[in-house]
Design a protein around this motif. Structure first.
Motif, PDB file in Angstrom:
ATOM      1  N   THR A   1      86.610  50.529  33.993  1.00 36.03           N
ATOM      2  CA  THR A   1      86.282  50.644  35.407  1.00 36.03           C
ATOM      3  C   THR A   1      86.795  51.993  35.875  1.00 36.03           C
ATOM      4  O   THR A   1      87.547  52.660  35.168  1.00 36.03           O
ATOM      5  N   GLY A   2      86.383  52.380  37.045  1.00 37.20           N
ATOM      6  CA  GLY A   2      86.827  53.659  37.562  1.00 37.20           C
ATOM      7  C   GLY A   2      86.500  53.806  39.024  1.00 37.20           C
ATOM      8  O   GLY A   2      85.940  52.897  39.652  1.00 37.20           O
ATOM      9  N   LEU A   3      86.869  54.932  39.554  1.00 38.79           N
ATOM     10  CA  LEU A   3      86.651  55.196  40.971  1.00 38.79           C
ATOM     11  C   LEU A   3      85.167  55.115  41.332  1.00 38.79           C
ATOM     12  O   LEU A   3      84.796  54.524  42.341  1.00 38.79           O
ATOM     13  N   ALA A   4      84.300  55.657  40.493  1.00 39.12           N
ATOM     14  CA  ALA A   4      82.857  55.624  40.775  1.00 39.12           C
ATOM     15  C   ALA A   4      82.333  54.196  40.786  1.00 39.12           C
ATOM     16  O   ALA A   4      81.492  53.849  41.607  1.00 39.12           O
ATOM     17  N   ARG A   5      82.828  53.364  39.881  1.00 32.26           N
ATOM     18  CA  ARG A   5      82.340  51.982  39.807  1.00 32.26           C
ATOM     19  C   ARG A   5      82.754  51.176  41.032  1.00 32.26           C
ATOM     20  O   ARG A   5      81.960  50.432  41.586  1.00 32.26           O
ATOM     21  N   ILE A   6      84.002  51.321  41.482  1.00 38.35           N
ATOM     22  CA  ILE A   6      84.441  50.513  42.629  1.00 38.35           C
ATOM     23  C   ILE A   6      83.903  51.047  43.947  1.00 38.35           C
ATOM     24  O   ILE A   6      83.746  50.297  44.894  1.00 38.35           O
ATOM     25  N   ARG A   7      83.591  52.343  43.999  1.00 41.82           N
ATOM     26  CA  ARG A   7      83.052  52.919  45.241  1.00 41.82           C
ATOM     27  C   ARG A   7      81.537  52.850  45.315  1.00 41.82           C
ATOM     28  O   ARG A   7      80.958  53.192  46.331  1.00 41.82           O
ATOM     29  N   SER A   8      80.883  52.421  44.250  1.00 43.79           N
ATOM     30  CA  SER A   8      79.422  52.435  44.237  1.00 43.79           C
ATOM     31  C   SER A   8      78.810  51.507  45.270  1.00 43.79           C
ATOM     32  O   SER A   8      77.666  51.689  45.653  1.00 43.79           O
ATOM     33  N   HIS A   9      79.562  50.529  45.765  1.00 46.12           N
ATOM     34  CA  HIS A   9      79.040  49.587  46.748  1.00 46.12           C
ATOM     35  C   HIS A   9      79.542  49.872  48.158  1.00 46.12           C
ATOM     36  O   HIS A   9      79.294  49.098  49.067  1.00 46.12           O
ATOM     37  N   SER A  10      80.265  50.976  48.350  1.00 48.36           N
ATOM     38  CA  SER A  10      80.875  51.234  49.645  1.00 48.36           C
ATOM     39  C   SER A  10      79.930  51.859  50.656  1.00 48.36           C
ATOM     40  O   SER A  10      80.205  51.829  51.840  1.00 48.36           O
ATOM     41  N   GLY A  11      78.838  52.466  50.212  1.00 46.67           N
ATOM     42  CA  GLY A  11      77.883  53.058  51.140  1.00 46.67           C
ATOM     43  C   GLY A  11      78.318  54.396  51.690  1.00 46.67           C
ATOM     44  O   GLY A  11      77.760  54.874  52.672  1.00 46.67           O
ATOM     45  N   MET A  12      79.292  55.042  51.090  1.00 47.29           N
ATOM     46  CA  MET A  12      79.733  56.357  51.553  1.00 47.29           C
ATOM     47  C   MET A  12      78.652  57.387  51.230  1.00 47.29           C
ATOM     48  O   MET A  12      78.007  57.305  50.193  1.00 47.29           O
ATOM     49  N   PRO A  13      78.439  58.380  52.093  1.00 47.48           N
ATOM     50  CA  PRO A  13      77.366  59.331  51.861  1.00 47.48           C
ATOM     51  C   PRO A  13      77.571  60.197  50.617  1.00 47.48           C
ATOM     52  O   PRO A  13      76.635  60.635  50.010  1.00 47.48           O
ATOM     53  N   TRP A  14      78.791  60.471  50.212  1.00 45.40           N
ATOM     54  CA  TRP A  14      79.047  61.310  49.038  1.00 45.40           C
ATOM     55  C   TRP A  14      79.295  60.461  47.803  1.00 45.40           C
ATOM     56  O   TRP A  14      79.919  60.879  46.851  1.00 45.40           O
ATOM     57  N   ASP A  15      78.709  59.314  47.809  1.00 44.85           N
ATOM     58  CA  ASP A  15      78.966  58.324  46.773  1.00 44.85           C
ATOM     59  C   ASP A  15      78.208  58.604  45.482  1.00 44.85           C
ATOM     60  O   ASP A  15      77.569  57.736  44.936  1.00 44.85           O
ATOM     61  N   GLU A  16      78.267  59.789  45.003  1.00 47.37           N
ATOM     62  CA  GLU A  16      77.606  60.134  43.749  1.00 47.37           C
ATOM     63  C   GLU A  16      78.603  59.927  42.611  1.00 47.37           C
ATOM     64  O   GLU A  16      79.695  60.488  42.629  1.00 47.37           O
ATOM     65  N   PRO A  17      78.237  59.124  41.617  1.00 49.80           N
ATOM     66  CA  PRO A  17      79.188  58.784  40.557  1.00 49.80           C
ATOM     67  C   PRO A  17      79.823  59.983  39.860  1.00 49.80           C
ATOM     68  O   PRO A  17      81.022  59.977  39.588  1.00 49.80           O
ATOM     69  N   ALA A  18      79.073  61.021  39.570  1.00 50.16           N
ATOM     70  CA  ALA A  18      79.638  62.174  38.863  1.00 50.16           C
ATOM     71  C   ALA A  18      80.733  62.848  39.690  1.00 50.16           C
ATOM     72  O   ALA A  18      81.777  63.249  39.156  1.00 50.16           O
ATOM     73  N   LEU A  19      80.523  62.957  41.007  1.00 50.16           N
ATOM     74  CA  LEU A  19      81.548  63.562  41.868  1.00 50.16           C
ATOM     75  C   LEU A  19      82.791  62.696  41.937  1.00 50.16           C
ATOM     76  O   LEU A  19      83.918  63.203  41.937  1.00 50.16           O
ATOM     77  N   LEU A  20      82.602  61.380  42.012  1.00 49.61           N
ATOM     78  CA  LEU A  20      83.756  60.484  42.056  1.00 49.61           C
ATOM     79  C   LEU A  20      84.518  60.499  40.737  1.00 49.61           C
ATOM     80  O   LEU A  20      85.751  60.498  40.729  1.00 49.61           O
ATOM     81  N   ASP A  21      83.806  60.542  39.619  1.00 48.67           N
ATOM     82  CA  ASP A  21      84.477  60.630  38.325  1.00 48.67           C
ATOM     83  C   ASP A  21      85.246  61.937  38.200  1.00 48.67           C
ATOM     84  O   ASP A  21      86.371  61.974  37.690  1.00 48.67           O
ATOM     85  N   GLN A  22      84.664  63.022  38.684  1.00 52.06           N
ATOM     86  CA  GLN A  22      85.352  64.308  38.631  1.00 52.06           C
ATOM     87  C   GLN A  22      86.582  64.298  39.543  1.00 52.06           C
ATOM     88  O   GLN A  22      87.631  64.811  39.172  1.00 52.06           O
ATOM     89  N   HIS A  23      86.453  63.695  40.716  1.00 50.95           N
ATOM     90  CA  HIS A  23      87.607  63.571  41.617  1.00 50.95           C
ATOM     91  C   HIS A  23      88.725  62.794  40.927  1.00 50.95           C
ATOM     92  O   HIS A  23      89.894  63.187  40.986  1.00 50.95           O
ATOM     93  N   TYR A  24      88.374  61.699  40.255  1.00 52.52           N
ATOM     94  CA  TYR A  24      89.374  60.918  39.524  1.00 52.52           C
ATOM     95  C   TYR A  24      90.044  61.777  38.443  1.00 52.52           C
ATOM     96  O   TYR A  24      91.261  61.771  38.293  1.00 52.52           O
ATOM     97  N   ALA A  25      89.246  62.535  37.689  1.00 54.52           N
ATOM     98  CA  ALA A  25      89.783  63.359  36.609  1.00 54.52           C
ATOM     99  C   ALA A  25      90.778  64.391  37.136  1.00 54.52           C
ATOM    100  O   ALA A  25      91.779  64.681  36.483  1.00 54.52           O
ATOM    101  N   GLU A  26      90.518  64.924  38.315  1.00 57.03           N
ATOM    102  CA  GLU A  26      91.385  65.957  38.873  1.00 57.03           C
ATOM    103  C   GLU A  26      92.617  65.405  39.568  1.00 57.03           C
ATOM    104  O   GLU A  26      93.618  66.103  39.692  1.00 57.03           O
ATOM    105  N   HIS A  27      92.577  64.144  40.030  1.00 55.80           N
ATOM    106  CA  HIS A  27      93.661  63.628  40.871  1.00 55.80           C
ATOM    107  C   HIS A  27      94.269  62.319  40.382  1.00 55.80           C
ATOM    108  O   HIS A  27      94.999  61.674  41.134  1.00 55.80           O
TER     109      HIS A  27
END
Length: 188
Positions: A107-133
């Motif tokens: 699981t990861g940040l992209a998977r749990i946020r995929s249902h949140s409806g946030m406008p920047w909810d692109e999986p690649a960006l969320l995965d990259q955010h996770y990798a950096e932080h």
């Protein structure tokens, strides 16, 4: 690895029942999905998971990969190998270099946020955010959110089965007969 082993031991009976149920149905292609995925350092491994999404059995069936070290519990989505970047001497996929620095996860940040409806909810960006932080506290929060989402989904499924729908209930007054409806004519 310890938590992954404990989860595998706890979920083994459920996984066996799920695999046997799938085997009884004899799906084309077998019980398991198999596909190459890129892991830590660009190593390619074959990801195996049950061919079902019910109760998260597809995700739980990936726990042996956690125990082997191919996956972590939390991380970016394990992606299939892509086209190599011709400028990279190691032959790593283009625009995926940051993915090579950590293990992909169940699981990861992209998977749990995929249902949140946030406008920047692109999986690649969320995965990259996770990798950096990422840090241990973030991993625990992601695991708790993933467990809460699964539990909430299971409870909603049970509630839907118990709840009567308006179309299932007879709302007519007592003493009403269908024959009266056919024979009656409005005088308005």
């Amino acid at each position: 690895m310890t938590l992954g082993s404990a989860l595998l031991a706890l979920s083994s009976p459920l996984l066996v029942v799920g695999a046997l149920t799938l085997a009884a149905r004899r799906p084309p292609g077998g019980v398991l999905d198999r596909g190459p995925r890129v892991g830590l350092g660009g190593e390619v491994f074959v990801l195996r998971s049950l061919r079902t999404r019910r109760l998260g059995l597809d995700v739980l069936s990936r726990l042996p990969h956690v125990v082997r070290g191919d996956l972590s519990l939390v991380g970016p989505e394990p992606l299939p190998p892509g086209p190599a970047d011709p400028a990279d001497p190691r032959g790593l996929p283009a625009a995926r270099h940051w993915r090579q620095e950590l293990r992909p996860g169940l699981t990861g940040l992209a998977r749990i946020r995929s249902h949140s409806g946030m406008p920047w909810d692109e999986p690649a960006l969320l995965d990259q955010h996770y990798a950096e932080h990422h840090w241990a506290g973030m991993d625990l929060a992601i695991l708790a959110s993933a467990a809460r989402m699964r539990l909430r989904g299971a409870l909603r499924g049970c509630a839907r089965r118990r709840r009567a729908r308006a179309s299932d209930t007879d709302h007519r007054l007592s003493g009403y007969r269908a024959a009266e409806e056919v024979g009656s004519v409005s005088t308005d």
